[in-house]
Design a protein around this motif. Structure first.
Motif, PDB file in Angstrom:
ATOM      1  N   CYS A   1      -2.641  83.366  17.814  1.00 33.60           N
ATOM      2  CA  CYS A   1      -3.447  84.569  17.675  1.00 33.60           C
ATOM      3  C   CYS A   1      -4.881  84.165  17.307  1.00 33.60           C
ATOM      4  O   CYS A   1      -5.085  83.189  16.572  1.00 33.60           O
ATOM      5  N   ASN A   2      -5.838  84.919  17.803  1.00 31.68           N
ATOM      6  CA  ASN A   2      -7.241  84.673  17.495  1.00 31.68           C
ATOM      7  C   ASN A   2      -7.918  85.999  17.184  1.00 31.68           C
ATOM      8  O   ASN A   2      -7.632  87.010  17.823  1.00 31.68           O
ATOM      9  N   ALA A   3      -8.832  85.969  16.202  1.00 31.98           N
ATOM     10  CA  ALA A   3      -9.553  87.190  15.850  1.00 31.98           C
ATOM     11  C   ALA A   3     -11.019  86.861  15.593  1.00 31.98           C
ATOM     12  O   ALA A   3     -11.321  85.875  14.908  1.00 31.98           O
TER      13      ALA A   3
ATOM     14  N   ARG B   1       8.426  90.266  21.543  1.00 35.45           N
ATOM     15  CA  ARG B   1       7.214  90.922  21.065  1.00 35.45           C
ATOM     16  C   ARG B   1       6.625  90.109  19.927  1.00 35.45           C
ATOM     17  O   ARG B   1       7.285  89.888  18.916  1.00 35.45           O
ATOM     18  N   LEU B   2       5.395  89.668  20.119  1.00 27.88           N
ATOM     19  CA  LEU B   2       4.691  88.924  19.090  1.00 27.88           C
ATOM     20  C   LEU B   2       3.787  89.857  18.293  1.00 27.88           C
ATOM     21  O   LEU B   2       3.228  90.814  18.851  1.00 27.88           O
ATOM     22  N   SER B   3       3.663  89.560  17.005  1.00 27.45           N
ATOM     23  CA  SER B   3       2.755  90.307  16.142  1.00 27.45           C
ATOM     24  C   SER B   3       1.847  89.332  15.406  1.00 27.45           C
ATOM     25  O   SER B   3       2.247  88.203  15.116  1.00 27.45           O
ATOM     26  N   CYS B   4       0.655  89.793  15.098  1.00 22.43           N
ATOM     27  CA  CYS B   4      -0.291  88.972  14.335  1.00 22.43           C
ATOM     28  C   CYS B   4      -1.075  89.891  13.411  1.00 22.43           C
ATOM     29  O   CYS B   4      -1.800  90.773  13.887  1.00 22.43           O
ATOM     30  N   ALA B   5      -0.930  89.671  12.114  1.00 25.33           N
ATOM     31  CA  ALA B   5      -1.618  90.499  11.122  1.00 25.33           C
ATOM     32  C   ALA B   5      -2.717  89.693  10.453  1.00 25.33           C
ATOM     33  O   ALA B   5      -2.473  88.580   9.966  1.00 25.33           O
ATOM     34  N   ALA B   6      -3.906  90.275  10.420  1.00 26.41           N
ATOM     35  CA  ALA B   6      -5.056  89.628   9.784  1.00 26.41           C
ATOM     36  C   ALA B   6      -5.278  90.230   8.405  1.00 26.41           C
ATOM     37  O   ALA B   6      -5.160  91.439   8.221  1.00 26.41           O
TER      38      ALA B   6
ATOM     39  N   SER C   1       4.230  86.403  14.019  1.00 26.82           N
ATOM     40  CA  SER C   1       5.683  86.478  13.984  1.00 26.82           C
ATOM     41  C   SER C   1       6.190  86.941  15.344  1.00 26.82           C
ATOM     42  O   SER C   1       5.423  87.455  16.154  1.00 26.82           O
ATOM     43  N   GLY C   2       7.496  86.726  15.564  1.00 18.37           N
ATOM     44  CA  GLY C   2       8.124  87.262  16.758  1.00 18.37           C
ATOM     45  C   GLY C   2       8.494  86.260  17.824  1.00 18.37           C
ATOM     46  O   GLY C   2       9.102  86.629  18.830  1.00 18.37           O
ATOM     47  N   GLY C   3       8.145  85.005  17.640  1.00 20.12           N
ATOM     48  CA  GLY C   3       8.517  84.013  18.640  1.00 20.12           C
ATOM     49  C   GLY C   3      10.001  83.715  18.581  1.00 20.12           C
ATOM     50  O   GLY C   3      10.727  84.203  17.716  1.00 20.12           O
ATOM     51  N   GLY C   4      10.462  82.904  19.519  1.00 15.31           N
ATOM     52  CA  GLY C   4      11.866  82.524  19.532  1.00 15.31           C
ATOM     53  C   GLY C   4      12.308  82.022  20.877  1.00 15.31           C
ATOM     54  O   GLY C   4      11.492  81.693  21.742  1.00 15.31           O
ATOM     55  N   LEU C   5      13.622  81.959  21.031  1.00 16.44           N
ATOM     56  CA  LEU C   5      14.244  81.484  22.259  1.00 16.44           C
ATOM     57  C   LEU C   5      14.825  82.668  23.019  1.00 16.44           C
ATOM     58  O   LEU C   5      15.539  83.495  22.440  1.00 16.44           O
ATOM     59  N   VAL C   6      14.521  82.746  24.303  1.00 11.66           N
ATOM     60  CA  VAL C   6      15.004  83.858  25.115  1.00 11.66           C
ATOM     61  C   VAL C   6      15.325  83.338  26.510  1.00 11.66           C
ATOM     62  O   VAL C   6      14.730  82.352  26.967  1.00 11.66           O
ATOM     63  N   GLN C   7      16.247  83.986  27.183  1.00  7.65           N
ATOM     64  CA  GLN C   7      16.570  83.599  28.556  1.00  7.65           C
ATOM     65  C   GLN C   7      15.525  84.165  29.519  1.00  7.65           C
ATOM     66  O   GLN C   7      14.878  85.177  29.222  1.00  7.65           O
ATOM     67  N   ALA C   8      15.405  83.514  30.642  1.00  7.23           N
ATOM     68  CA  ALA C   8      14.491  84.006  31.670  1.00  7.23           C
ATOM     69  C   ALA C   8      14.835  85.446  32.023  1.00  7.23           C
ATOM     70  O   ALA C   8      16.010  85.807  32.132  1.00  7.23           O
ATOM     71  N   GLY C   9      13.785  86.254  32.163  1.00  2.00           N
ATOM     72  CA  GLY C   9      13.965  87.672  32.430  1.00  2.00           C
ATOM     73  C   GLY C   9      13.985  88.527  31.176  1.00  2.00           C
ATOM     74  O   GLY C   9      13.921  89.763  31.271  1.00  2.00           O
ATOM     75  N   GLY C  10      14.087  87.890  30.036  1.00  2.00           N
ATOM     76  CA  GLY C  10      14.137  88.609  28.777  1.00  2.00           C
ATOM     77  C   GLY C  10      12.772  89.008  28.257  1.00  2.00           C
ATOM     78  O   GLY C  10      11.743  88.798  28.923  1.00  2.00           O
ATOM     79  N   SER C  11      12.762  89.557  27.041  1.00  2.00           N
ATOM     80  CA  SER C  11      11.533  90.061  26.427  1.00  2.00           C
ATOM     81  C   SER C  11      11.399  89.574  24.987  1.00  2.00           C
ATOM     82  O   SER C  11      12.396  89.316  24.317  1.00  2.00           O
TER      83      SER C  11
ATOM     84  N   LYS D   1      -4.337  98.536  10.735  1.00  2.00           N
ATOM     85  CA  LYS D   1      -3.528  97.465  10.137  1.00  2.00           C
ATOM     86  C   LYS D   1      -4.074  96.076  10.439  1.00  2.00           C
ATOM     87  O   LYS D   1      -3.465  95.079  10.050  1.00  2.00           O
ATOM     88  N   ASN D   2      -5.186  96.016  11.166  1.00  2.00           N
ATOM     89  CA  ASN D   2      -5.745  94.707  11.572  1.00  2.00           C
ATOM     90  C   ASN D   2      -4.673  93.838  12.226  1.00  2.00           C
ATOM     91  O   ASN D   2      -4.564  92.636  11.942  1.00  2.00           O
ATOM     92  N   THR D   3      -3.904  94.447  13.092  1.00  2.00           N
ATOM     93  CA  THR D   3      -2.772  93.773  13.716  1.00  2.00           C
ATOM     94  C   THR D   3      -2.859  93.871  15.238  1.00  2.00           C
ATOM     95  O   THR D   3      -3.224  94.925  15.765  1.00  2.00           O
ATOM     96  N   VAL D   4      -2.509  92.775  15.882  1.00  2.00           N
ATOM     97  CA  VAL D   4      -2.461  92.743  17.337  1.00  2.00           C
ATOM     98  C   VAL D   4      -1.049  92.370  17.766  1.00  2.00           C
ATOM     99  O   VAL D   4      -0.359  91.598  17.082  1.00  2.00           O
ATOM    100  N   TYR D   5      -0.631  92.925  18.879  1.00  2.00           N
ATOM    101  CA  TYR D   5       0.715  92.716  19.396  1.00  2.00           C
ATOM    102  C   TYR D   5       0.653  92.188  20.823  1.00  2.00           C
ATOM    103  O   TYR D   5      -0.315  92.436  21.549  1.00  2.00           O
ATOM    104  N   LEU D   6       1.698  91.485  21.204  1.00  2.00           N
ATOM    105  CA  LEU D   6       1.835  91.050  22.588  1.00  2.00           C
ATOM    106  C   LEU D   6       3.274  91.302  23.013  1.00  2.00           C
ATOM    107  O   LEU D   6       4.191  90.633  22.537  1.00  2.00           O
ATOM    108  N   GLN D   7       3.460  92.303  23.856  1.00  2.00           N
ATOM    109  CA  GLN D   7       4.773  92.587  24.421  1.00  2.00           C
ATOM    110  C   GLN D   7       4.931  91.765  25.687  1.00  2.00           C
ATOM    111  O   GLN D   7       4.141  91.898  26.618  1.00  2.00           O
ATOM    112  N   MET D   8       5.936  90.909  25.697  1.00  2.00           N
ATOM    113  CA  MET D   8       6.152  90.004  26.828  1.00  2.00           C
ATOM    114  C   MET D   8       7.475  90.360  27.501  1.00  2.00           C
ATOM    115  O   MET D   8       8.540  90.244  26.875  1.00  2.00           O
TER     116      MET D   8
END
Length: 120
Positions: free
Chosen positions: A95-97, A19-24, A7-17, A75-82
């Motif tokens: 996501c890969n586990a 956060r993706l999450s992945c729960a196994a 979860s967490g994808g979407g549309l953002v303007q350049a320079g924005g942020s 929580k068997n969860t990985v995050y990616l803060q972009m």
């Protein structure tokens, strides 16, 4: 088996942020490495970042200093803060586990992917 839900994808303007999450979930005894990959149209899937169970991280050169991978082992969860996103970060992120089952067998699993689009 094992399911990875992103979860967490979407549309953002350049320079924005974003956060993706992945729960196994599923038949999981432990998880070794967890990682994020991405695939842009017409390109091969590439590693973005990975993190081991002990917290060691690895990043693609193109995202170093902008992206941060982390995980919650309980929580068997990985995050990616972009942060500081660029149009060239536009891709489907997967996501890969690397899972160890209670049986002792090991296997790699993929999420369904989440679209990240960065507009200029």
């Amino acid at each position: 088996q094992v399911q990875l839900v992103e979860s967490g994808g979407g549309l953002v303007q350049a320079g924005g942020s974003l956060r993706l999450s992945c729960a196994a979930s599923g038949s999981i005894f432990s998880i070794n490495a967890m990682g994020w990959y991405r695939q842009a149209p017409g390109k091969q899937r590439e590693l973005v970042a990975a993190v081991t169970s002990s917290g060691s991280t690895n990043y693609a050169g193109s995202v170093k200093g902008r992206f941060t991978i982390s995980r919650d082992n309980a929580k068997n969860t990985v995050y990616l803060q972009m942060n500081s996103l660029k149009p060239e970060d536009t891709a489907v992120y997967y996501c890969n586990a690397a899972v160890v089952h209670y049986s002792g067998r090991a296997g790699g699993y993929w999420g369904q992917g989440t679209q990240v689009t960065v507009s200029s």
